[in-house]
Scaffold this motif. Structure first.
Motif, PDB file in Angstrom:
ATOM      1  N   LEU A 112      50.278  51.248  56.995  1.00  0.00           N
ATOM      2  CA  LEU A 112      49.739  49.898  56.886  1.00  0.00           C
ATOM      3  C   LEU A 112      48.399  49.895  56.151  1.00  0.00           C
ATOM      4  N   ILE A 113      47.536  50.851  56.491  1.00  0.00           N
ATOM      5  CA  ILE A 113      46.207  50.895  55.886  1.00  0.00           C
ATOM      6  C   ILE A 113      46.304  51.188  54.390  1.00  0.00           C
ATOM      7  N   VAL A 114      47.050  52.241  54.046  1.00  0.00           N
ATOM      8  CA  VAL A 114      47.141  52.648  52.635  1.00  0.00           C
ATOM      9  C   VAL A 114      47.791  51.549  51.796  1.00  0.00           C
ATOM     10  N   ALA A 115      48.894  50.991  52.283  1.00  0.00           N
ATOM     11  CA  ALA A 115      49.613  49.974  51.512  1.00  0.00           C
ATOM     12  C   ALA A 115      48.794  48.694  51.365  1.00  0.00           C
ATOM     13  N   SER A 116      48.133  48.267  52.430  1.00  0.00           N
ATOM     14  CA  SER A 116      47.366  47.022  52.356  1.00  0.00           C
ATOM     15  C   SER A 116      46.166  47.155  51.423  1.00  0.00           C
ATOM     16  N   MET A 117      45.597  48.357  51.330  1.00  0.00           N
ATOM     17  CA  MET A 117      44.478  48.570  50.416  1.00  0.00           C
ATOM     18  C   MET A 117      44.902  48.398  48.957  1.00  0.00           C
ATOM     19  N   LEU A 118      46.177  48.639  48.676  1.00  0.00           N
ATOM     20  CA  LEU A 118      46.672  48.507  47.309  1.00  0.00           C
ATOM     21  C   LEU A 118      46.839  47.048  46.896  1.00  0.00           C
ATOM     22  N   THR A 119      47.276  46.215  47.820  1.00  0.00           N
ATOM     23  CA  THR A 119      47.626  44.838  47.455  1.00  0.00           C
ATOM     24  C   THR A 119      46.550  43.806  47.780  1.00  0.00           C
ATOM     25  N   ALA A 120      45.612  44.132  48.667  1.00  0.00           N
ATOM     26  CA  ALA A 120      44.564  43.156  49.000  1.00  0.00           C
ATOM     27  C   ALA A 120      43.759  42.721  47.767  1.00  0.00           C
ATOM     28  N   PRO A 121      43.369  43.648  46.881  1.00  0.00           N
ATOM     29  CA  PRO A 121      42.636  43.200  45.679  1.00  0.00           C
ATOM     30  C   PRO A 121      43.471  42.303  44.773  1.00  0.00           C
ATOM     31  N   ILE A 122      44.781  42.535  44.719  1.00  0.00           N
ATOM     32  CA  ILE A 122      45.658  41.689  43.899  1.00  0.00           C
ATOM     33  C   ILE A 122      45.668  40.270  44.444  1.00  0.00           C
ATOM     34  N   GLY A 123      45.823  40.156  45.763  1.00  0.00           N
ATOM     35  CA  GLY A 123      45.801  38.841  46.393  1.00  0.00           C
ATOM     36  C   GLY A 123      44.479  38.138  46.192  1.00  0.00           C
ATOM     37  N   ALA A 124      43.379  38.895  46.270  1.00  0.00           N
ATOM     38  CA  ALA A 124      42.052  38.299  46.088  1.00  0.00           C
ATOM     39  C   ALA A 124      41.884  37.745  44.675  1.00  0.00           C
ATOM     40  N   ARG A 125      42.407  38.475  43.677  1.00  0.00           N
ATOM     41  CA  ARG A 125      42.301  37.984  42.297  1.00  0.00           C
ATOM     42  C   ARG A 125      43.136  36.722  42.098  1.00  0.00           C
ATOM     43  N   LEU A 126      44.335  36.698  42.679  1.00  0.00           N
ATOM     44  CA  LEU A 126      45.207  35.541  42.514  1.00  0.00           C
ATOM     45  C   LEU A 126      44.695  34.323  43.275  1.00  0.00           C
ATOM     46  N   ALA A 127      43.832  34.558  44.264  1.00  0.00           N
ATOM     47  CA  ALA A 127      43.285  33.442  45.040  1.00  0.00           C
ATOM     48  C   ALA A 127      42.513  32.475  44.162  1.00  0.00           C
TER      49      ALA A 127
END
Length: 269
Positions: free
Chosen positions: A224-239
């Motif tokens: 969960l930690i490793v995978a979420s670290m990969l996609t959180a920045p993507i979501g933040a940019r799309l926000a």
């Protein structure tokens, strides 16, 4: 299949929850707990442990997400550290008390509380409910008392407390940017105390998976930690490009459905 064989499901959940956390600012138990309950149940974890294990594992992930968020807000001067210090004794006490309560109630009772709380959060998101600023911050004793309540509910729902801390601070005339930053910092003692509480209260419980440390399941936690670290920045940019307000309203409905599905699974056994 053993719980260890479900690592792809944990990775997928981490990717999804990290993306949604970056996009909507929503993470922790609201997303992870219902889906972890489904995964743990399907993988053979005993019914009486599925929700407790999901809560403990989700709470442990918040240590890392809250730390990352706190650093970003601190860099922008958005954390009111005097408020964090005043909150912390009550936060730690309330969170530890919450894990103690969670360990002593049944899965069904805990599921009802979680579903009710998530439904309240969903309504808040759907209608963008925000309290008007009507008063100032209380003294240290008052903040510690409020922190106790926030910590206890956070432990029972495996959240970082933002859905309660931000509205409270806003009500106390704290600017919303600083309320969010301070809430991120408050999430650290919540997550640390909650993880410790779920670890200790679950230690030695019969029927837990071999890789579980109390109510924290290590393989799921790492994925969960490793995978979420990969996609959180993507979501933040799309926000900054997507209609976040509309997405929040839609996702509020998804949260209610997830909580309802979890309840159905817990009560149908």
């Amino acid at each position: 299949m053993t719980p260890d064989a479900w690592w792809l499901a944990y990775v997928a959940l981490g990717l999804f929850s990290g993306f949604m956390a970056g996009l909507l600012g929503l993470g922790g138990g609201a997303i992870m707990v219902p889906l972890l309950v489904m995964i743990f149940g399907a993988s053979g974890v005993p019914h009486e442990h599925v929700l407790h294990l999901a809560l403990g594992t989700s709470m442990a992930t918040i240590i890392f997400t809250a730390w990352s968020s706190m650093r970003a807000h601190h860099a922008h001067g958005a954390v009111i550290w005097d408020v964090v210090k005043a909150f912390s004794p009550g936060i730690v006490f309330g969170t530890l008390l919450g894990t103690l309560v969670a360990a002593r109630v049944s899965t069904r009772e805990l599921a009802v509380f979680f579903a009710c709380f998530i439904s309240v959060v969903a309504v808040q998101m759907m209608f963008n409910l925000k309290p008007a600023a009507r008063r100032g911050l209380p003294g240290r004793a008052g903040l510690a008392g409020v922190g106790t309540g926030i910590g206890m509910v956070s432990a029972l729902a495996a959240i970082g407390g933002g859905s309660m801390t931000v509205p409270y601070l806003t009500w106390c005339n704290v600017p919303v940017q600083r309320a969010i930053g301070t809430s991120a910092a408050v999430g650290i003692p919540i997550a640390v105390a909650g993880s410790l509480g779920y670890l200790l209260n679950g230690w030695g419980q019969a029927g837990l998976p071999a890789a579980a440390f109390g109510y924290i399941y290590l393989p799921a936690l790492v994925c969960l930690i490793v995978a979420s670290m990969l996609t959180a920045p993507i979501g933040a940019r799309l926000a900054h490009r997507l209609p976040v307000a509309t997405l929040k309203r839609a996702f509020a409905g998804v949260l209610v459905l997830l909580a309802g599905k979890m309840l159905w699974g817990v009560f149908s056994v």
